[in-house]
Design a protein around this motif. Structure first.
Motif, PDB file in Angstrom:
ATOM      1  N   ASP A   3       0.813  -1.210   0.000  1.00 24.60           N
ATOM      2  CA  ASP A   3       0.000   0.000   0.000  1.00 24.60           C
ATOM      3  C   ASP A   3       0.851   1.266   0.000  1.00 24.60           C
ATOM      4  O   ASP A   3       0.388   2.324  -0.420  1.00 24.60           O
ATOM      5  CB  ASP A   3      -0.918   0.023   1.228  1.00 24.60           C
ATOM      6  CG  ASP A   3      -2.003  -1.035   1.151  1.00 24.60           C
ATOM      7  OD1 ASP A   3      -2.300  -1.479   0.024  1.00 24.60           O
ATOM      8  OD2 ASP A   3      -2.529  -1.408   2.212  1.00 24.60           O
ATOM      9  N   GLU A   4       2.091   1.167   0.487  1.00 23.73           N
ATOM     10  CA  GLU A   4       2.936   2.348   0.567  1.00 23.73           C
ATOM     11  C   GLU A   4       4.315   2.066  -0.010  1.00 23.73           C
ATOM     12  O   GLU A   4       4.808   0.941   0.055  1.00 23.73           O
ATOM     13  CB  GLU A   4       3.100   2.801   2.029  1.00 23.73           C
ATOM     14  CG  GLU A   4       1.856   3.437   2.622  1.00 23.73           C
ATOM     15  CD  GLU A   4       2.134   4.036   3.988  1.00 23.73           C
ATOM     16  OE1 GLU A   4       1.627   5.135   4.257  1.00 23.73           O
ATOM     17  OE2 GLU A   4       2.856   3.401   4.778  1.00 23.73           O
ATOM     18  N   PHE A   5       4.917   3.096  -0.575  1.00 21.16           N
ATOM     19  CA  PHE A   5       6.278   2.968  -1.069  1.00 21.16           C
ATOM     20  C   PHE A   5       7.250   2.883   0.106  1.00 21.16           C
ATOM     21  O   PHE A   5       6.956   3.352   1.213  1.00 21.16           O
ATOM     22  CB  PHE A   5       6.626   4.150  -1.970  1.00 21.16           C
ATOM     23  CG  PHE A   5       5.743   4.239  -3.194  1.00 21.16           C
ATOM     24  CD1 PHE A   5       5.867   3.310  -4.216  1.00 21.16           C
ATOM     25  CD2 PHE A   5       4.784   5.235  -3.309  1.00 21.16           C
ATOM     26  CE1 PHE A   5       5.063   3.384  -5.342  1.00 21.16           C
ATOM     27  CE2 PHE A   5       3.976   5.319  -4.420  1.00 21.16           C
ATOM     28  CZ  PHE A   5       4.108   4.386  -5.437  1.00 21.16           C
TER      29      PHE A   5
END
Length: 411
Positions: A3-5
């Motif tokens: 969901d996140e880098f």
């Protein structure tokens, strides 16, 4: 897919989100909120600086790309400031680079000198970019005490002996944000000797050099003989000349670090708008009465705030520098934490402050109060706080006040 880098995952949630949301809601209801949370100068930029900007903007040639490392006249003006203020000689070609405020310079130098897994020594609590510039670059941060003195020096010694890998850089910031601690030249001598012995870089944030109220006039670390071997220092026009939105700052010192910052900036920006750089020359090389007036203004505000809080039953140490008071939460509200107390203060007194947790784990138990309103508004704020403290004896925090672990960015 995550969901996140990766680099975003290393940034914790924004501590001020809840306080800012509550502040916006209160204003939407028409409530008068006195905002002492953000270090945003409210005084106008001195007229001679504005006039130089206007004059330069009228020249169409000034609308072209500028110079990333700063126009030559600006770098010479900064060198002149260091010579007058600190008796430090700087080579404008190799020991000075202009930045888009000190924050950008700190972040880009962090990226330039950091390898993944490096260990960096950062005071806790401190201004968020001091640690997050390095965290974004892939480093690990080891916290050290924020107050200059023997405890910090002992912590530095432990860090060198017990950190793996050995620390590569140290951040110092005096006058400090948020704690308003000041350091003297003897302390800087100790820090420089440590860094030279252990081969550690020093990044000194001197953004509040001209905001001081006592006998100790903040020195520059570059005044220490040999400091240029290991140190670079960041200064800013934001607070000194009420130019926060102009985004004009500098790095000065060790030629290798200056070259690294200059090189990485050359890939990222074309420098500040040329008229802003020209106006910055006018600020640094022009009349300095405005600086003394600014200092007197903040001193008057400090005295009004501290006296008013004392009359309210809230004993807050009187800062000797910076534009902030670092206030311990009154004992009966300690269980709320800094975020909960800040929300309660906003709700019951209409005064916004910065939760100490936003500046690191060891900022918990404090709030930062900015001297960013005139004396009439500060008196109004302290009266409202007095009424709140007299009528409220603790209790639960407002709904939804659980704080995050730290702050992404705050001025």
């Amino acid at each position: 897919m995550s969901d996140e880098f990766h680099r975003i995952r290393r940034l914790p949630p924004y501590v001020f989100a809840e306080v800012n949301k509550a502040k916006a809601a209160a204003r939407a209801r028409g409530e008068d909120i006195i905002d002492l949370g953000m270090g945003n100068p409210d005084s106008p930029t001195p007229p001679h600086i504005v006039q130089k900007l206007v004059e330069t903007v009228a020249d169409p040639r000034s609308h072209r790309y500028s110079v990333s490392r700063g126009i030559p006249g600006l770098r010479r003006a900064l060198a002149g400031y260091y010579d007058r203020r600190f008796s430090v000689k700087l080579d404008p070609e190799t020991e000075v680079v202009a930045t888009l405020g000190s924050k950008e310079g700190l972040a880009n130098l962090s990226a330039a000198i950091t390898s993944p897994g490096d260990t960096i020594l950062v005071p806790n609590p401190s201004y968020p970019i001091h640690q997050f510039g390095f965290i974004i670059a892939g480093a690990s941060v080891r916290s050290i005490p924020a107050e200059p003195g023997e405890e910090m020096l002992r912590a530095l010694d432990r860090a060198v002996r017990h950190s793996v890998p050995k620390p590569t850089a140290l951040i110092v910031n005096f006058p400090s944000n948020p704690t308003s601690f000041l350091a003297d030249l003897d302390f800087y001598k100790e820090i420089v000797a440590f860094a030279r012995r252990e081969e550690i870089w020093i990044l000194s944030d001197l953004a509040y050099a001209e905001i001081y109220f006592g006998d100790l006039v903040p020195p520059s670390i570059l005044q220490v003989p040999g400091a240029k071997d290991v140190a670079v220092e960041f200064t800013s026009l934001s607070k000194t000349y009420s130019m926060a939105g102009w985004r004009m700052g500098f790095a000065a010192g060790n030629p290798r670090l200056i070259n690294a910052l200059t090189r990485i900036k050359s890939y990222l920006d074309y420098g500040a708008f040329t008229p802003i750089q020209v106006a910055a020359v006018a600020a640094l090389a022009g009349p300095q009465d405005c600086v003394a007036e600014m200092r007197a203004l903040y001193k008057e505000r400090r005295d009004v705030l501290i006296r008013g809080l004392s009359a309210a039953g809230w004993n807050v140490p009187s800062p000797q520098g910076s534009m902030f008071a670092w206030a311990p939460i009154p004992d009966r509200f300690a269980h709320l934490g800094s975020v909960g107390f800040s929300k309660l203060l906003l709700e019951k007194a209409g005064v916004a402050v910065a939760p100490g947790l936003g500046f690191g784990e060891y900022g918990e138990g404090f709030v930062r109060i900015g001297l960013v309103e005139n004396t009439q508004r500060l008196r109004q704020a302290t009266r409202a706080i007095r009424q709140f403290l007299q009528s409220h004896n603790g209790g639960e925090a407002p709904a939804g006040s659980a704080g995050a672990s730290t702050l992404e960015a705050v001025s």
